[in-house]
Design an enzyme around this catalytic site. Structure first.
Site, PDB file in Angstrom:
ATOM      1  NE  ARG A   1      42.887 -41.086 -77.520  1.00 54.23           N
ATOM      2  CZ  ARG A   1      42.430 -40.482 -76.243  1.00 54.23           C
ATOM      3  NH1 ARG A   1      43.090 -40.187 -75.867  1.00 54.23           N
ATOM      4  NH2 ARG A   1      41.333 -41.185 -76.565  1.00 54.23           N
TER       5      ARG A   1
ATOM      6  CG  HIS B   1      38.520 -35.975 -75.883  1.00 61.45           C
ATOM      7  ND1 HIS B   1      40.179 -37.115 -75.568  1.00 61.45           N
ATOM      8  CD2 HIS B   1      38.513 -35.391 -73.848  1.00 61.45           C
ATOM      9  CE1 HIS B   1      40.530 -36.931 -74.015  1.00 61.45           C
ATOM     10  NE2 HIS B   1      39.067 -35.765 -73.187  1.00 61.45           N
TER      11      HIS B   1
ATOM     12  CD  GLU C   1      39.180 -40.176 -69.395  1.00 54.01           C
ATOM     13  OE1 GLU C   1      38.609 -39.912 -69.218  1.00 54.01           O
ATOM     14  OE2 GLU C   1      39.821 -40.562 -69.437  1.00 54.01           O
TER      15      GLU C   1
ATOM     16  CG  ASN D   1      41.912 -42.812 -71.484  1.00 55.64           C
ATOM     17  OD1 ASN D   1      43.165 -43.439 -72.249  1.00 55.64           O
ATOM     18  ND2 ASN D   1      41.499 -41.754 -71.793  1.00 55.64           N
TER      19      ASN D   1
ATOM     20  CE1 TYR E   1      46.055 -39.373 -67.173  1.00 56.17           C
ATOM     21  CE2 TYR E   1      44.187 -40.316 -66.991  1.00 56.17           C
ATOM     22  CZ  TYR E   1      45.120 -39.689 -67.981  1.00 56.17           C
ATOM     23  OH  TYR E   1      44.817 -38.530 -68.657  1.00 56.17           O
TER      24      TYR E   1
ATOM     25  CD  GLU F   1      43.393 -39.275 -72.222  1.00 57.66           C
ATOM     26  OE1 GLU F   1      43.122 -39.422 -70.565  1.00 57.66           O
ATOM     27  OE2 GLU F   1      42.655 -39.219 -72.828  1.00 57.66           O
TER      28      GLU F   1
END
Ligand code: GBH
Length: 520
Positions: free
Chosen positions: A111, A156, A201, A344, A346, A415
């Site tokens: 990606r 991005h 995002e 994504n 985290y 991600e």
């Protein structure tokens, strides 16, 4: 009274069943350390990067400036270490080496993103930079040659400065410009690229750029610009989806989706109804704001979000809601515009209600949300202060998405990764990937969630936006002090390769010295 032997007997049974139960929810490993579940053969494993964070070559071969170039040159102290993306990991010149690295991991997908101003230096399509186009063609052909499938993000965050000067994403015209750019990219690269994501995002770009002001464009338009940015990004995404669907898909036969981001929110006290509500509100305001218009059956902003911002705006004396309104045609235009749920993820926060916290602006997304977010002191924080390690958060988030939007489209984790402060023996990262991936296996095999892919963030150490080069996310180390930006695999790269090879997690593959990292 029970006899002592009977008590002992019960205790033994309890112990065994406890063992059994904890085994069921935690890691089940066989003697050789392998996870009980495996990833299906067609599961898409990859690594992810973004153009601005690795390419460098900020002014080479006719590239125009992005708003990150321009802003960081004007405000060199904006990043914590006073660095910028001028050179980054020099992937513009070292892409062949990068592709050898990707190949060495054994992943089949990469990606990457394309820099809008490298292709359209002024933002608009009246002038196309041929050298920029040639560069991405070379990268894509090299990937194909290495049997790696490119997954390309159109945007991005590196908006052409010329478009930022027109107001960036708060300008409704951006929807047209984004569509024009996408048309150029689809026509030039759509013969090779079969998986696209439109925008990375939306939340982070608008929240950090307009509400928190720690990301470019740092517009200080909290609570107002934030929603305009989100609104036009949603419309821009949808326009680009339809453009692909109608004009390119019939011939190019690819897929297109969007990438959304979310922390998971856990109630601070799960027995407290207010905390439970706060966690749900947090998820709706951060993820539902974008996911509901695209993935829900009925479309549009979630009712909870609509009502909350309308009410707050009224109380604050605004003539109309700070959250713009979609026309019924727009609701229809946005609904269903993603072939997958790019996610994504985290970290996780603990949620409890609050009407005001230090550091919040009024109005702002935080103030509108009314949720205080804490970190559990038991969760390790090995690098960036916002990133606390809580592996079950991924499983819970994937379940939340499945509950809210069903399984019409598959989830692809676009991600996931962890930061530290450097070093090749990155046990933190080995542990993070093992545990988060295991939680994903549980979501797939025990909860019936539909997950088709996973991309590790990130291939190599990079420019981490306002954190500069101070924190590291890479599977490969990059020596930013060397002119050749030397790349070296970390332990986590070897571990990831092992996961690619076995399609399972081998918790024993890299032994983590127990004295070294508590709570891992
Ligand atoms: C991703 O964003 C990005 O897609 C990627 O480019 C980036 O390199 C990667 O994360 C690692 O950071 O000021 O409190 O908001 C993840 C979302 C955005 C979360 C920035 C943390 C900074 C803390 N991150 N945010 S805060």
């Amino acid at each position: 009274m029970q006899s002592p032997s009977r008590v002992a007997h019960i205790a033994i049974i309890a112990c065994f069943s406890l063992l059994f139960i904890t085994k069921g929810v935690n890691t089940i490993v066989s003697k050789n350390g392998l996870s009980n579940y495996s990833f299906p053969d067609k599961f898409m494993f990859g690594v992810a990067t973004a153009a601005f964070q690795i390419e460098g070559a900020w002014n080479e071969d006719g590239k125009g400036e992005s708003m990150w170039d321009t802003y960081l040159h004007k405000h060199p102290n904006f990043t914590v270490d006073h660095t910028n993306g001028d050179l980054a990991a020099d992937s513009y010149h070292k892409y062949k080496q990068d592709i050898i690295m990707i190949k060495s991991l054994g992943v089949k997908y990469y990606r990457m993103s394309m820099s809008w101003p490298r292709i359209l230096p002024n933002g608009t399509d009246h002038y196309i930079n041929k050298a920029g186009v040639r560069h991405y063609r070379k990268v894509l052909l090299e990937l194909i040659e290495a049997k790696i499938t490119p997954v390309v993000t159109l945007y991005h965050w590196d908006l052409p400065t010329a478009l930022m000067d027109l107001g960036g994403w708060t300008n409704p015209k951006m929807v047209d410009y984004f569509e024009d750019y996408a048309r150029v990219v689809f026509s030039l690269f759509g013969d090779i690229v079969k998986i696209w994501t439109s925008i990375n995002e939306l939340h982070v770009h608008c929240y950090n750029g307009y509400d928190l002001n720690n990301f470019v464009p740092a517009m200080k338009s909290h609570g107002v610009g934030f929603y305009l940015c989100s609104h036009y990004m949603l419309l821009g995404h949808a326009r680009v989806y339809h453009l692909y669907d109608k004009e390119f898909r019939p011939k190019q036969k690819g897929k297109i989706g969007v990438t959304l981001d979310a922390f998971y929110a856990e109630p601070k006290d799960s027995n407290n109804k207010e905390d439970v509500d706060a966690a749900e509100r947090y998820l709706q305001m951060h993820l539902g704001l974008y996911a509901h218009p695209i993935y829900s059956k009925e479309g549009d902003y979630p009712a909870l979000v609509r009502e909350r911002i309308d009410t707050m705006s009224k109380i604050q004396g605004y003539p109309r809601s700070r959250l713009p309104v979609f026309t019924p045609e727009e609701v229809e235009m946005i609904r269903g515009t993603s072939d997958f749920f790019g996610l994504n993820h985290y970290t996780t926060i603990l949620a409890s209600p609050s009407s005001m916290e230090p550091g919040w602006s009024v109005p702002s997304l935080d103030h509108d949300t009314g949720v205080k977010s804490d970190q559990d002191p038991k969760w390790p924080i090995p690098g960036a202060d916002w990133l606390a390690v809580y592996p079950p958060g991924l499983r819970k988030l994937v379940n939340w998405i499945t509950r809210n939007y069903g399984t019409r489209v598959p989830i692809i984790v676009t991600e996931n990764g962890v930061s530290d402060f450097g070093g090749l023996n990155d046990y933190v990262r080995v542990s993070y990937y093992n545990k988060y991936l295991y939680q994903l296996l549980l979501a797939m095999h025990e909860d019936g969630c539909r997950v088709d892919g996973y991309f590790a963030w990130t291939l190599m150490d990079d420019f981490e936006w306002s954190d500069g080069y101070s924190i590291k996310f890479g599977l490969f180390h990059v020596d930013f002090n060397s002119t050749e930006k030397k790349r070296t695999p970390k332990l986590s790269a070897l571990n990831y390769r092992e996961i690619m090879r076995t399609r399972r997690i081998n918790f024993n593959y890299i032994k983590i010295p127990s004295y070294k990292y508590k709570n891992l």
